[in-house]
Design a protein around this motif. Structure first.
Motif, PDB file in Angstrom:
ATOM      1  N   SER A  13      42.275  48.730  42.062  1.00 13.14           N
ATOM      2  CA  SER A  13      42.410  47.305  41.440  1.00 13.14           C
ATOM      3  C   SER A  13      42.262  46.013  41.430  1.00 13.14           C
ATOM      4  O   SER A  13      41.399  45.470  40.663  1.00 13.14           O
ATOM      5  CB  SER A  13      43.885  47.834  40.581  1.00 13.14           C
ATOM      6  OG  SER A  13      43.897  49.349  39.644  1.00 13.14           O
ATOM      7  N   MET A  14      42.354  45.812  42.352  1.00 11.59           N
ATOM      8  CA  MET A  14      42.568  44.512  43.300  1.00 11.59           C
ATOM      9  C   MET A  14      41.246  44.481  43.999  1.00 11.59           C
ATOM     10  O   MET A  14      40.465  43.228  43.185  1.00 11.59           O
ATOM     11  CB  MET A  14      43.470  43.539  44.276  1.00 11.59           C
ATOM     12  CG  MET A  14      44.878  43.862  43.639  1.00 11.59           C
ATOM     13  SD  MET A  14      45.924  43.270  44.634  1.00 11.59           S
ATOM     14  CE  MET A  14      46.401  44.839  45.799  1.00 11.59           C
ATOM     15  N   ASN A  17      39.103  43.909  40.924  1.00 12.58           N
ATOM     16  CA  ASN A  17      39.137  42.206  39.922  1.00 12.58           C
ATOM     17  C   ASN A  17      39.316  43.335  38.768  1.00 12.58           C
ATOM     18  O   ASN A  17      39.147  42.482  37.682  1.00 12.58           O
ATOM     19  CB  ASN A  17      38.448  41.345  39.532  1.00 12.58           C
ATOM     20  CG  ASN A  17      38.255  41.007  41.207  1.00 12.58           C
ATOM     21  OD1 ASN A  17      39.056  40.118  41.939  1.00 12.58           O
ATOM     22  ND2 ASN A  17      36.360  40.688  41.401  1.00 12.58           N
ATOM     23  N   PHE A  18      40.618  44.229  39.050  1.00 16.61           N
ATOM     24  CA  PHE A  18      41.210  45.057  37.498  1.00 16.61           C
ATOM     25  C   PHE A  18      42.307  44.779  36.563  1.00 16.61           C
ATOM     26  O   PHE A  18      43.182  45.028  36.305  1.00 16.61           O
ATOM     27  CB  PHE A  18      40.432  46.765  36.662  1.00 16.61           C
ATOM     28  CG  PHE A  18      39.223  46.709  37.127  1.00 16.61           C
ATOM     29  CD1 PHE A  18      38.134  45.691  36.227  1.00 16.61           C
ATOM     30  CD2 PHE A  18      38.883  48.172  37.835  1.00 16.61           C
ATOM     31  CE1 PHE A  18      37.042  46.439  36.392  1.00 16.61           C
ATOM     32  CE2 PHE A  18      37.503  48.382  37.256  1.00 16.61           C
ATOM     33  CZ  PHE A  18      36.921  46.975  37.075  1.00 16.61           C
ATOM     34  N   VAL A  19      42.785  44.204  38.114  1.00 19.88           N
ATOM     35  CA  VAL A  19      44.789  44.318  38.392  1.00 19.88           C
ATOM     36  C   VAL A  19      45.194  43.545  36.506  1.00 19.88           C
ATOM     37  O   VAL A  19      45.914  43.540  36.029  1.00 19.88           O
ATOM     38  CB  VAL A  19      44.799  43.319  38.843  1.00 19.88           C
ATOM     39  CG1 VAL A  19      46.317  43.151  39.033  1.00 19.88           C
ATOM     40  CG2 VAL A  19      44.615  43.247  40.675  1.00 19.88           C
ATOM     41  N   ASP A  20      44.460  42.380  35.798  1.00 22.72           N
ATOM     42  CA  ASP A  20      44.321  41.704  34.284  1.00 22.72           C
ATOM     43  C   ASP A  20      44.669  42.783  33.226  1.00 22.72           C
ATOM     44  O   ASP A  20      45.118  42.356  32.528  1.00 22.72           O
ATOM     45  CB  ASP A  20      43.914  40.438  34.334  1.00 22.72           C
ATOM     46  CG  ASP A  20      42.554  41.360  34.310  1.00 22.72           C
ATOM     47  OD1 ASP A  20      41.919  41.501  34.803  1.00 22.72           O
ATOM     48  OD2 ASP A  20      41.593  40.321  33.254  1.00 22.72           O
ATOM     49  N   ARG A  21      43.791  43.840  33.377  1.00 22.44           N
ATOM     50  CA  ARG A  21      43.810  44.716  32.747  1.00 22.44           C
ATOM     51  C   ARG A  21      44.330  46.447  32.756  1.00 22.44           C
ATOM     52  O   ARG A  21      44.040  47.223  32.440  1.00 22.44           O
ATOM     53  CB  ARG A  21      42.235  44.966  32.696  1.00 22.44           C
ATOM     54  CG  ARG A  21      41.594  43.971  32.362  1.00 22.44           C
ATOM     55  CD  ARG A  21      39.760  44.428  31.444  1.00 22.44           C
ATOM     56  NE  ARG A  21      39.204  44.631  33.324  1.00 22.44           N
ATOM     57  CZ  ARG A  21      38.021  45.391  32.957  1.00 22.44           C
ATOM     58  NH1 ARG A  21      37.315  46.264  31.761  1.00 22.44           N
ATOM     59  NH2 ARG A  21      36.879  45.567  33.976  1.00 22.44           N
TER      60      ARG A  21
END
Length: 75
Positions: free
Chosen positions: A59-60, A63-67
């Motif tokens: 995820s990091m 760049n999907f950590v916020d989703r």
């Protein structure tokens, strides 16, 4: 209970093949290519397996950590 587990494993191997009972390395980059907005990734873990670190790393990298949505329900 252990005898039932082994019997089920033997049944699956005999009827479906050993690929359905063998452990495989999870590559989230490959899995990601198969999902989309109508086909989510649903992961059902077996006892003793923990892919959370690998999933968070993926995820990091993407760049999907916020989703990220994780539902950890224990039954």
């Amino acid at each position: 209970m252990e005898k039932v587990l082994f019997a089920v494993i033997e049944f699956v191997i005999s009827n479906l093949g050993c690929q359905f009972v063998e452990s495989h390395t999870t590559d989230f980059h490959i899995l990601y290519r198969d999902i989309n907005e109508v086909t989510p990734l649903v992961y059902i873990l077996s006892p003793g397996s923990d892919l959370m670190d690998m999933f968070l790393r993926f995820s990091m990298e993407m760049n999907f950590v916020d989703r990220l949505v994780v539902d950890l329900k224990h039954v």
